[in-house]
Motif scaffolding. Structure first.
Motif, PDB file in Angstrom:
ATOM      1  N   ALA A 175       0.838  -1.195   0.000  1.00 52.62           N
ATOM      2  CA  ALA A 175       0.000   0.000   0.000  1.00 52.62           C
ATOM      3  C   ALA A 175       0.872   1.245   0.000  1.00 52.62           C
ATOM      4  N   SER A 176       0.267   2.380  -0.354  1.00 48.68           N
ATOM      5  CA  SER A 176       0.989   3.642  -0.373  1.00 48.68           C
ATOM      6  C   SER A 176       0.327   4.618   0.590  1.00 48.68           C
ATOM      7  N   PHE A 177       1.062   5.011   1.626  1.00 44.85           N
ATOM      8  CA  PHE A 177       0.570   5.922   2.660  1.00 44.85           C
ATOM      9  C   PHE A 177       0.708   7.353   2.165  1.00 44.85           C
ATOM     10  N   TRP A 178      -0.407   8.102   2.168  1.00 48.22           N
ATOM     11  CA  TRP A 178      -0.378   9.443   1.591  1.00 48.22           C
ATOM     12  C   TRP A 178      -1.386  10.348   2.280  1.00 48.22           C
ATOM     13  N   VAL A 179      -0.900  11.503   2.769  1.00 46.68           N
ATOM     14  CA  VAL A 179      -1.749  12.592   3.256  1.00 46.68           C
ATOM     15  C   VAL A 179      -1.400  13.798   2.393  1.00 46.68           C
ATOM     16  N   PRO A 180      -2.156  14.063   1.326  1.00 51.33           N
ATOM     17  CA  PRO A 180      -1.746  15.034   0.308  1.00 51.33           C
ATOM     18  C   PRO A 180      -1.349  16.408   0.838  1.00 51.33           C
ATOM     19  N   GLN A 181      -2.059  16.939   1.834  1.00 55.02           N
ATOM     20  CA  GLN A 181      -1.758  18.285   2.318  1.00 55.02           C
ATOM     21  C   GLN A 181      -0.571  18.329   3.277  1.00 55.02           C
ATOM     22  N   LEU A 182      -0.142  17.164   3.745  1.00 53.89           N
ATOM     23  CA  LEU A 182       0.950  17.125   4.718  1.00 53.89           C
ATOM     24  C   LEU A 182       2.222  16.510   4.160  1.00 53.89           C
ATOM     25  N   GLY A 183       2.109  15.668   3.153  1.00 53.43           N
ATOM     26  CA  GLY A 183       3.292  15.067   2.551  1.00 53.43           C
ATOM     27  C   GLY A 183       3.102  13.595   2.286  1.00 53.43           C
ATOM     28  N   GLU A 202      -1.169  23.339  11.347  1.00 56.26           N
ATOM     29  CA  GLU A 202      -2.487  23.884  11.687  1.00 56.26           C
ATOM     30  C   GLU A 202      -3.401  22.753  12.128  1.00 56.26           C
ATOM     31  N   LYS A 203      -4.224  23.016  13.135  1.00 54.63           N
ATOM     32  CA  LYS A 203      -5.168  21.991  13.578  1.00 54.63           C
ATOM     33  C   LYS A 203      -6.261  21.824  12.527  1.00 54.63           C
ATOM     34  N   GLY A 204      -6.789  20.624  12.462  1.00 59.18           N
ATOM     35  CA  GLY A 204      -7.813  20.318  11.468  1.00 59.18           C
ATOM     36  C   GLY A 204      -7.786  18.854  11.109  1.00 59.18           C
ATOM     37  N   THR A 205      -8.685  18.453  10.242  1.00 57.35           N
ATOM     38  CA  THR A 205      -8.776  17.075   9.776  1.00 57.35           C
ATOM     39  C   THR A 205      -8.362  17.015   8.310  1.00 57.35           C
ATOM     40  N   TYR A 206      -7.367  16.192   8.034  1.00 59.99           N
ATOM     41  CA  TYR A 206      -6.825  16.063   6.684  1.00 59.99           C
ATOM     42  C   TYR A 206      -7.090  14.658   6.152  1.00 59.99           C
ATOM     43  N   ASP A 207      -7.371  14.581   4.860  1.00 59.83           N
ATOM     44  CA  ASP A 207      -7.678  13.305   4.228  1.00 59.83           C
ATOM     45  C   ASP A 207      -6.402  12.504   3.987  1.00 59.83           C
ATOM     46  N   GLY A 208      -6.420  11.252   4.427  1.00 59.26           N
ATOM     47  CA  GLY A 208      -5.335  10.328   4.133  1.00 59.26           C
ATOM     48  C   GLY A 208      -5.880   9.150   3.361  1.00 59.26           C
ATOM     49  N   ARG A 209      -5.038   8.468   2.617  1.00 61.67           N
ATOM     50  CA  ARG A 209      -5.544   7.390   1.763  1.00 61.67           C
ATOM     51  C   ARG A 209      -4.429   6.429   1.369  1.00 61.67           C
ATOM     52  N   GLY A 215      -7.108  -3.786  -4.923  1.00 60.40           N
ATOM     53  CA  GLY A 215      -8.296  -4.625  -5.024  1.00 60.40           C
ATOM     54  C   GLY A 215      -9.577  -3.813  -4.971  1.00 60.40           C
ATOM     55  N   GLU A 216     -10.694  -4.502  -4.967  1.00 63.28           N
ATOM     56  CA  GLU A 216     -12.000  -3.864  -5.106  1.00 63.28           C
ATOM     57  C   GLU A 216     -12.352  -2.943  -3.941  1.00 63.28           C
ATOM     58  N   GLY A 217     -11.785  -3.145  -2.759  1.00 62.01           N
ATOM     59  CA  GLY A 217     -12.090  -2.294  -1.608  1.00 62.01           C
ATOM     60  C   GLY A 217     -11.109  -1.156  -1.419  1.00 62.01           C
ATOM     61  N   MET A 218     -10.185  -0.989  -2.349  1.00 60.50           N
ATOM     62  CA  MET A 218      -9.128   0.022  -2.203  1.00 60.50           C
ATOM     63  C   MET A 218      -9.701   1.433  -2.119  1.00 60.50           C
ATOM     64  N   THR A 219     -10.814   1.714  -2.778  1.00 59.17           N
ATOM     65  CA  THR A 219     -11.387   3.055  -2.761  1.00 59.17           C
ATOM     66  C   THR A 219     -11.885   3.446  -1.373  1.00 59.17           C
ATOM     67  N   HIS A 220     -12.152   2.450  -0.518  1.00 58.69           N
ATOM     68  CA  HIS A 220     -12.609   2.725   0.845  1.00 58.69           C
ATOM     69  C   HIS A 220     -11.460   2.800   1.845  1.00 58.69           C
ATOM     70  N   GLN A 221     -10.240   2.560   1.390  1.00 62.73           N
ATOM     71  CA  GLN A 221      -9.097   2.518   2.308  1.00 62.73           C
ATOM     72  C   GLN A 221      -8.588   3.936   2.548  1.00 62.73           C
ATOM     73  N   LYS A 222      -9.360   4.679   3.338  1.00 63.39           N
ATOM     74  CA  LYS A 222      -9.023   6.051   3.668  1.00 63.39           C
ATOM     75  C   LYS A 222      -8.939   6.198   5.190  1.00 63.39           C
ATOM     76  N   PHE A 223      -8.364   7.302   5.628  1.00 63.74           N
ATOM     77  CA  PHE A 223      -8.305   7.574   7.059  1.00 63.74           C
ATOM     78  C   PHE A 223      -8.297   9.075   7.284  1.00 63.74           C
ATOM     79  N   ASP A 224      -8.663   9.477   8.495  1.00 62.99           N
ATOM     80  CA  ASP A 224      -8.628  10.881   8.885  1.00 62.99           C
ATOM     81  C   ASP A 224      -7.358  11.157   9.673  1.00 62.99           C
ATOM     82  N   PHE A 225      -6.621  12.142   9.234  1.00 58.92           N
ATOM     83  CA  PHE A 225      -5.440  12.614   9.953  1.00 58.92           C
ATOM     84  C   PHE A 225      -5.887  13.849  10.724  1.00 58.92           C
ATOM     85  N   VAL A 226      -6.015  13.718  12.042  1.00 54.95           N
ATOM     86  CA  VAL A 226      -6.591  14.776  12.867  1.00 54.95           C
ATOM     87  C   VAL A 226      -5.494  15.456  13.685  1.00 54.95           C
TER      88      VAL A 226
END
Length: 350
Positions: A175-183, A202-209, A215-226
């Protein structure tokens, strides 16, 4: 007539196409170019440097292209075009050196950044980084805080303006760990660990993925970076340690099955009984234990399409065993019938 205006038409079409590209892309969110941390800011500078170089090259190439079209167009009779001319050592040296110089100019800042990103951000180098193990499993993200004794699923809480050292690995698929706004991004693979420093200014919630197809469930493999204030983060750590349930090995085994789940929090980590950076076979052994069989197209043969429900895996195994038993019984009955027919035929011939 058409040949006369053909060069101008080509240039006009190119400009119109560029105009529409700019117009249609202006409404999209370019979060990579809106970094919220020092790592993301450094990577943004590298991206913009590459873009400036490419734009400069395009201007030069298109300018020469326009000049050539105008100067050597077929309608111009007094052109100094010499079709019998061939070979020019001077020109060949020039167009060989230019790409070499471009590559060198891009390589130097990228190499410096590569070494700089191997360490914690300089602005907060005086703070000890918080170590978090990030483990990818089909199709979820598991975060372990070994020093705090906390484990989360599909979200990670960190204090703002504090360096975080992620130790990225995977339980099954790469897998590839990525938080676009943080690096990022950095790959996690079974049996090895890759380090990645990140920081949110800055405080906030950033999208990670997971940016790697698994595989077929890869689109759901996201997380919140808080990113939280320091006090709120410490309060969350204390509350999680005191109020959240312990992570049992049985519960963790269910997380190894290919499925998506909701956010979870535990007051202990899976590092007590398995380290995926050293044990690359754990997840596969668990799936074999539960009768989940990997298929050739990347998903899993007996994995359920519903999310968050693992309760039927045992029933699936019993069902398979029942079918095997019925098949053996039918086979035995068939053999017995053939044996009786053979005896009857022998009696008839006699």
């Amino acid at each position: 007539m058409f040949n006369k205006f053909k060069p101008y038409l080509i240039v006009l079409i190119s400009l119109v196409s560029l105009f529409f590209i700019i117009i249609f892309s202006s409404g999209s969110e370019m979060i990579i170019l809106d970094p919220k941390g020092p790592v993301g800011a450094l990577q943004k500078d590298l991206i913009m440097l590459s873009i400036y170089y490419m734009l400069g090259i395009m201007v030069v190439v298109l300018s020469f292209f326009t000049v050539i079209l105008l100067k050597y167009r077929s309608s111009k009779k007094d052109s100094d075009y010499k079709p019998e001319m061939h070979g020019s050592t001077k020109l060949e040296i020039i167009w060989t050196l230019i790409p070499v110089l471009i590559v060198i100019a891009l390589s130097i800042p990228n190499t410096k950044a590569l070494y700089e990103l191997r360490e914690a951000p300089k602005a907060t180098a005086h703070k000890d980084p918080i170590v978090i193990h990030a483990t990818a499993a089909d199709w979820k993200w598991i975060f372990s805080y070994p020093e705090e004794g906390i484990e989360t699923v599909n979200y990670v809480n960190v204090p703002e303006d504090h360096p975080i050292l992620f130790k990225v690995t995977a339980a099954d698929s790469m897998a590839s760990f990525w938080v676009p706004q943080l690096g990022g991004q950095i790959y996690g693979m079974p049996g090895m660990v890759n380090d990645l420093y990140l920081q949110a200014d800055e405080k906030g919630t950033y999208d990670g993925r997971n940016s790697n197809f698994t595989g077929e469930g890869m689109t759901h493999q996201k997380f919140d970076f808080v990113a939280l204030e320091e006090e709120k983060y410490e309060k969350w750590v204390k509350d999680s340690q005191e109020n959240e349930p312990k992570l049992t090995e049985e519960t963790y085994e269910k997380l190894m099955l290919p499925d998506t789940v909701d956010k979870m929090t535990f007051s202990s980590t899976h590092l007590a009984f398995v380290d995926h950076g050293k044990n690359s076979e754990y997840a596969m052994a668990i799936r074999e234990k539960y009768g989940v069989e990997a298929s050739s197209h990347g998903a899993d043969k007996d994995a359920e399409s519903s999310h968050g429900n693992h309760g039927d895996h045992g029933d699936m195994e019993d069902h398979d065993n029942h079918e095997d038993h019925d098949g053996m019984k039918d086979h035995e009955d068939h053999d017995e019938e053939e044996h009786k027919d053979q005896e009857n035929n022998e009696g008839h011939e006699h």
